[in-house]
Motif scaffolding. Structure first.
Motif, PDB file in Angstrom:
ATOM      1  N   SER A  47       0.940  -1.228  -0.014  1.00 43.29           N
ATOM      2  CA  SER A  47       0.064   0.064   0.063  1.00 43.29           C
ATOM      3  C   SER A  47       0.642   1.312   0.009  1.00 43.29           C
ATOM      4  O   SER A  47       0.149   2.256  -0.188  1.00 43.29           O
ATOM      5  CB  SER A  47      -0.815  -0.106   1.205  1.00 43.29           C
ATOM      6  N   GLY A  48       2.311   0.985   0.048  1.00 43.20           N
ATOM      7  CA  GLY A  48       3.034   2.273   0.494  1.00 43.20           C
ATOM      8  C   GLY A  48       3.195   2.806   1.838  1.00 43.20           C
ATOM      9  O   GLY A  48       3.811   3.545   2.141  1.00 43.20           O
ATOM     10  N   HIS A  49       2.431   1.915   2.469  1.00 42.19           N
ATOM     11  CA  HIS A  49       2.644   2.182   4.064  1.00 42.19           C
ATOM     12  C   HIS A  49       3.558   1.250   4.867  1.00 42.19           C
ATOM     13  O   HIS A  49       3.360   0.154   4.239  1.00 42.19           O
ATOM     14  CB  HIS A  49       1.291   2.327   4.643  1.00 42.19           C
ATOM     15  N   PHE A  50       4.034   1.622   5.858  1.00 42.45           N
ATOM     16  CA  PHE A  50       5.057   0.675   6.580  1.00 42.45           C
ATOM     17  C   PHE A  50       4.126  -0.563   7.306  1.00 42.45           C
ATOM     18  O   PHE A  50       2.989  -0.354   7.717  1.00 42.45           O
ATOM     19  CB  PHE A  50       5.651   1.118   7.857  1.00 42.45           C
ATOM     20  N   SER A  51       4.713  -1.471   7.602  1.00 39.45           N
ATOM     21  CA  SER A  51       4.041  -2.643   8.157  1.00 39.45           C
ATOM     22  C   SER A  51       3.350  -2.383   9.415  1.00 39.45           C
ATOM     23  O   SER A  51       2.449  -3.126  10.090  1.00 39.45           O
ATOM     24  CB  SER A  51       4.961  -3.763   8.308  1.00 39.45           C
ATOM     25  N   SER A  52       4.054  -1.442  10.355  1.00 42.46           N
ATOM     26  CA  SER A  52       3.652  -1.360  11.717  1.00 42.46           C
ATOM     27  C   SER A  52       2.178  -0.435  11.817  1.00 42.46           C
ATOM     28  O   SER A  52       1.623  -0.660  12.642  1.00 42.46           O
ATOM     29  CB  SER A  52       4.615  -0.155  12.358  1.00 42.46           C
TER      30      SER A  52
ATOM     31  N   GLY B 262      -0.548  -1.740  10.268  1.00 44.66           N
ATOM     32  CA  GLY B 262      -1.117  -2.774  10.634  1.00 44.66           C
ATOM     33  C   GLY B 262      -2.376  -3.290   9.679  1.00 44.66           C
ATOM     34  O   GLY B 262      -2.267  -2.663   8.341  1.00 44.66           O
ATOM     35  N   ILE B 263      -3.169  -4.262   9.693  1.00 42.10           N
ATOM     36  CA  ILE B 263      -3.902  -4.939   8.534  1.00 42.10           C
ATOM     37  C   ILE B 263      -5.238  -3.809   8.191  1.00 42.10           C
ATOM     38  O   ILE B 263      -5.578  -3.045   9.038  1.00 42.10           O
ATOM     39  CB  ILE B 263      -4.578  -6.125   9.278  1.00 42.10           C
ATOM     40  N   GLY B 264      -5.203  -3.516   7.026  1.00 42.62           N
ATOM     41  CA  GLY B 264      -6.020  -2.846   6.295  1.00 42.62           C
ATOM     42  C   GLY B 264      -5.617  -1.407   6.094  1.00 42.62           C
ATOM     43  O   GLY B 264      -6.020  -0.815   5.194  1.00 42.62           O
ATOM     44  N   LYS B 265      -4.271  -1.231   6.448  1.00 44.34           N
ATOM     45  CA  LYS B 265      -3.570  -0.079   5.992  1.00 44.34           C
ATOM     46  C   LYS B 265      -2.372  -0.316   5.359  1.00 44.34           C
ATOM     47  O   LYS B 265      -1.824   0.222   4.224  1.00 44.34           O
ATOM     48  CB  LYS B 265      -3.200   0.792   7.346  1.00 44.34           C
ATOM     49  N   ALA B 266      -1.591  -1.394   5.764  1.00 47.40           N
ATOM     50  CA  ALA B 266      -0.504  -2.012   5.113  1.00 47.40           C
ATOM     51  C   ALA B 266      -0.827  -3.291   4.451  1.00 47.40           C
ATOM     52  O   ALA B 266      -1.870  -3.678   4.560  1.00 47.40           O
ATOM     53  CB  ALA B 266       0.802  -2.288   6.048  1.00 47.40           C
ATOM     54  N   ALA B 267      -0.207  -3.714   3.526  1.00 47.51           N
ATOM     55  CA  ALA B 267      -0.384  -4.984   2.627  1.00 47.51           C
ATOM     56  C   ALA B 267      -0.252  -6.003   3.797  1.00 47.51           C
ATOM     57  O   ALA B 267       0.737  -6.084   4.467  1.00 47.51           O
ATOM     58  CB  ALA B 267       0.443  -5.116   1.584  1.00 47.51           C
ATOM     59  N   TYR B 268      -0.960  -7.116   3.527  1.00 48.37           N
ATOM     60  CA  TYR B 268      -1.052  -8.116   4.547  1.00 48.37           C
ATOM     61  C   TYR B 268      -1.073  -9.478   3.905  1.00 48.37           C
ATOM     62  O   TYR B 268      -1.392  -9.757   2.874  1.00 48.37           O
ATOM     63  CB  TYR B 268      -2.235  -8.055   5.825  1.00 48.37           C
ATOM     64  N   VAL B 269      -0.392 -10.610   4.632  1.00 47.39           N
ATOM     65  CA  VAL B 269      -0.602 -11.867   4.226  1.00 47.39           C
ATOM     66  C   VAL B 269      -1.224 -12.625   5.504  1.00 47.39           C
ATOM     67  O   VAL B 269      -0.458 -12.867   6.348  1.00 47.39           O
ATOM     68  CB  VAL B 269       0.600 -12.559   3.556  1.00 47.39           C
TER      69      VAL B 269
ATOM     70  N   CYS C 105      13.364   1.504   4.206  1.00 48.14           N
ATOM     71  CA  CYS C 105      12.433   1.587   3.004  1.00 48.14           C
ATOM     72  C   CYS C 105      11.234   1.154   3.034  1.00 48.14           C
ATOM     73  O   CYS C 105      10.078   1.498   2.430  1.00 48.14           O
ATOM     74  CB  CYS C 105      13.351   1.636   1.940  1.00 48.14           C
ATOM     75  N   TYR C 106      11.297  -0.382   3.358  1.00 42.68           N
ATOM     76  CA  TYR C 106      10.194  -1.220   3.281  1.00 42.68           C
ATOM     77  C   TYR C 106      10.400  -2.342   4.406  1.00 42.68           C
ATOM     78  O   TYR C 106      11.689  -2.622   4.812  1.00 42.68           O
ATOM     79  CB  TYR C 106      10.300  -2.089   2.051  1.00 42.68           C
ATOM     80  N   ASP C 107       9.414  -2.616   5.335  1.00 41.85           N
ATOM     81  CA  ASP C 107       9.461  -3.723   6.381  1.00 41.85           C
ATOM     82  C   ASP C 107       8.467  -4.589   6.419  1.00 41.85           C
ATOM     83  O   ASP C 107       7.543  -4.531   5.685  1.00 41.85           O
ATOM     84  CB  ASP C 107       9.851  -2.770   7.571  1.00 41.85           C
ATOM     85  N   VAL C 108       8.609  -5.333   7.356  1.00 41.37           N
ATOM     86  CA  VAL C 108       7.731  -6.389   7.556  1.00 41.37           C
ATOM     87  C   VAL C 108       7.332  -6.529   9.135  1.00 41.37           C
ATOM     88  O   VAL C 108       8.598  -6.578   9.839  1.00 41.37           O
ATOM     89  CB  VAL C 108       8.160  -7.852   7.051  1.00 41.37           C
ATOM     90  N   THR C 109       6.144  -6.834   9.536  1.00 39.92           N
ATOM     91  CA  THR C 109       5.986  -7.237  10.971  1.00 39.92           C
ATOM     92  C   THR C 109       5.156  -8.505  11.146  1.00 39.92           C
ATOM     93  O   THR C 109       4.348  -8.870  10.297  1.00 39.92           O
ATOM     94  CB  THR C 109       5.053  -6.030  11.681  1.00 39.92           C
ATOM     95  N   LEU C 110       5.518  -9.338  11.972  1.00 44.72           N
ATOM     96  CA  LEU C 110       4.936 -10.598  12.387  1.00 44.72           C
ATOM     97  C   LEU C 110       3.971 -10.287  13.246  1.00 44.72           C
ATOM     98  O   LEU C 110       4.360  -9.907  14.450  1.00 44.72           O
ATOM     99  CB  LEU C 110       6.005 -11.590  12.629  1.00 44.72           C
ATOM    100  N   TRP C 111       2.471 -10.799  13.203  1.00 43.79           N
ATOM    101  CA  TRP C 111       1.621 -10.471  14.348  1.00 43.79           C
ATOM    102  C   TRP C 111       1.346 -11.635  14.781  1.00 43.79           C
ATOM    103  O   TRP C 111       1.059 -12.740  13.828  1.00 43.79           O
ATOM    104  CB  TRP C 111       0.439  -9.527  13.636  1.00 43.79           C
TER     105      TRP C 111
ATOM    106  N   GLY D  51       5.611  -3.580   3.892  1.00 46.37           N
ATOM    107  CA  GLY D  51       5.460  -2.560   2.945  1.00 46.37           C
ATOM    108  C   GLY D  51       6.136  -1.164   3.188  1.00 46.37           C
ATOM    109  O   GLY D  51       7.431  -1.243   4.210  1.00 46.37           O
ATOM    110  N   GLY D  52       6.007  -0.196   2.262  1.00 45.78           N
ATOM    111  CA  GLY D  52       6.700   1.136   2.614  1.00 45.78           C
ATOM    112  C   GLY D  52       6.811   1.766   1.473  1.00 45.78           C
ATOM    113  O   GLY D  52       6.343   1.499   0.446  1.00 45.78           O
ATOM    114  N   PRO D  53       7.089   3.138   1.744  1.00 49.35           N
ATOM    115  CA  PRO D  53       7.033   4.021   0.598  1.00 49.35           C
ATOM    116  C   PRO D  53       8.217   4.222  -0.195  1.00 49.35           C
ATOM    117  O   PRO D  53       8.130   4.891  -1.354  1.00 49.35           O
ATOM    118  CB  PRO D  53       6.859   5.316   1.433  1.00 49.35           C
ATOM    119  N   GLY D  54       9.415   3.701   0.239  1.00 49.27           N
ATOM    120  CA  GLY D  54      10.575   4.076  -0.489  1.00 49.27           C
ATOM    121  C   GLY D  54      11.257   5.263  -0.134  1.00 49.27           C
ATOM    122  O   GLY D  54      11.421   5.299   1.289  1.00 49.27           O
ATOM    123  N   TYR D  55      11.579   5.843  -0.891  1.00 46.63           N
ATOM    124  CA  TYR D  55      12.467   7.147  -0.746  1.00 46.63           C
ATOM    125  C   TYR D  55      11.862   8.054   0.455  1.00 46.63           C
ATOM    126  O   TYR D  55      10.833   8.419   0.226  1.00 46.63           O
ATOM    127  CB  TYR D  55      12.621   8.059  -2.009  1.00 46.63           C
ATOM    128  N   ASP D  56      12.908   8.340   1.237  1.00 46.21           N
ATOM    129  CA  ASP D  56      12.773   9.458   2.200  1.00 46.21           C
ATOM    130  C   ASP D  56      13.996   9.996   2.384  1.00 46.21           C
ATOM    131  O   ASP D  56      15.049   9.486   2.815  1.00 46.21           O
ATOM    132  CB  ASP D  56      12.293   8.833   3.579  1.00 46.21           C
TER     133      ASP D  56
END
Length: 404
Positions: free
Chosen positions: A334-339, A341-348, A376-382, A394-399
């Motif tokens: 989604s372009g948003h960091f994993s933190s 959460g579900i519905g805002k970041a991409a999930y599996v 730039c892009y990260d992953v969170t296990l819930w 997910g993540g937005p890339g450049y900052d």
């Protein structure tokens, strides 16, 4: 012959072989089926679908597959759901129908035919990701492919599955790409310094260099020698036609390159697809999406029949070309960091594994996670009482400060 008789009966129900002169039922099948199968079905989004006789699909150019594999062509009903007003949703219905006994292929998008030469260069640039060791290793060239994923290693798996919500990440450059997928991987040690990687993979990607647009599209892939030889999709087009890899389509659902809809909305309705890859008792690797059978990679693709996987991965990948001298702003998920959460970041969610006997079990609670460039892009296990273990990615890339 049973398949041919079944299809012949279906064709007769549409007008029948009595309208043509046939010297045998088999000949009647060939004549009438050629007459009935439509070509160039143009969809509302501009895509063009071809329906192809099951026995005329590219995989059947291989005599071994045509003569020796036990295959079934069936008219499968799509089981994709309409979008729902919940955070966990389903993928919308397909928009065409091929006759019984035929399978579907994406012939072109609104932008034109698929660019298979772009597939070749993309594949070769992935070659070193799994080749170093059983553990995840950064790429030799970090300005190319970057990943954020969860993984299990050092086991014997007959497949894996997961439910991916669908996003349409924005790319900075049309030669870059962004995807979410499942990897089912076998690493075989050849020597102290050499190993071979075999994979079967599926997911969704945005890659305009191949499809000519920025739509989110379904893909599947295999390699039998560490990405040096590979097959994207099922068409057998160059540069892949001369290699020995094949994919056998089994229905008219979900061809390679199909646009996936609806796209998830931030903290709103979510489109999602269940993706499952499983080795069957015949030794073929079957692929299904939301209970719709897509097809299988035959065991003859692989030097030792790919008897099991040693690793399974779920997550995201982008290509970072740094054409402007800084990190790309191409989004993952989604372009948003994993933190977030579900519905805002991409999930599996629904991550599962098939054991050596083909029995399905939930992915372990203590999954390993890895991100090439977590700023730039990260992953969170819930962990959730209802959903079990799942990941957001997910993540937005450049900052300017965090991901320069």
């Amino acid at each position: 012959m049973q398949l041919r008789r079944q299809v012949l009966e279906n064709v007769e129900g549409l007008g029948g072989c009595h309208s043509v002169k046939c010297t045998s039922s088999a000949r009647c099948f060939e004549v009438q089926l050629t007459h009935q199968i439509p070509k160039d079905l143009k969809l509302d989004n501009g895509d063009v679908i071809d329906c192809v006789d099951f026995y005329s699909q590219p995989a059947m150019e291989d005599p071994y597959i045509r003569e020796n594999s036990k295959m079934k062509a069936r008219k499968a009903e799509s089981k994709f759901h309409e979008p729902v007003n919940e955070k966990l949703g389903g993928v919308g219905p397909r928009r065409w129908s091929c006759p019984p006994g035929s399978v579907s292929f994406l012939k072109a998008t609104k932008a034109g035919p698929l660019n298979y030469s772009a597939l070749d260069s993309f594949t070769r640039s992935r070659a070193k990701f799994f080749s170093e060791s059983n553990n995840i290793e950064p790429l030799d060239d970090p300005t190319q492919h970057e990943h954020a994923l969860a993984h299990v290693d050092d086991g014997e798996y007959r497949g894996g599955q997961g439910t991916f919500n669908i996003w349409q990440p924005i790319l900075e450059d049309r030669d870059e790409m962004s995807l979410m997928q499942i990897w089912v991987v076998r690493r075989t040690t050849i020597s102290d310094t050499e190993a071979n990687i075999e994979t079967v993979e599926a997911g969704y990607m945005v890659q305009p260099s191949i499809f000519g647009d920025h739509s989110t599209r379904f893909f599947f892939f295999t390699t039998n020698n560490s990405y040096q030889t590979s097959l994207y999709g099922d068409t057998g087009k160059k540069p892949f036609r001369n290699n020995r890899l094949r994919f056998v389509r089994q229905s008219d659902d979900v061809p390679f390159g199909m646009e996936l809809t609806p796209i998830s909305s931030f903290d709103g309705d979510q489109g999602a697809a269940d993706i499952k890859i499983q080795r069957n008792d015949a030794g073929d690797w079957e692929l299904s999406v939301s209970e719709s059978e897509v097809g299988f990679w035959p065991r003859s693709n692989y030097l030792d029949s790919f008897p099991f996987a040693t690793m399974v991965r779920w997550g995201g990948e982008i290509v970072n070309h740094e054409k402007t001298g800084r990190h790309t702003s191409t989004q993952m998920g989604s372009g948003h960091f994993s933190s977030e959460g579900i519905g805002k970041a991409a999930y599996v969610i629904g991550m599962g594994l098939f054991d050596s006997q083909g029995r399905l079990y939930d992915a372990p609670n203590e999954l390993n996670t890895f991100a090439t460039n977590p700023m730039c892009y990260d992953v969170t296990l819930w962990k959730d009482d209802n959903l079990g273990s799942y990941i957001t990615v997910g993540g937005p890339g450049y900052d300017r400060e965090k991901c320069p």
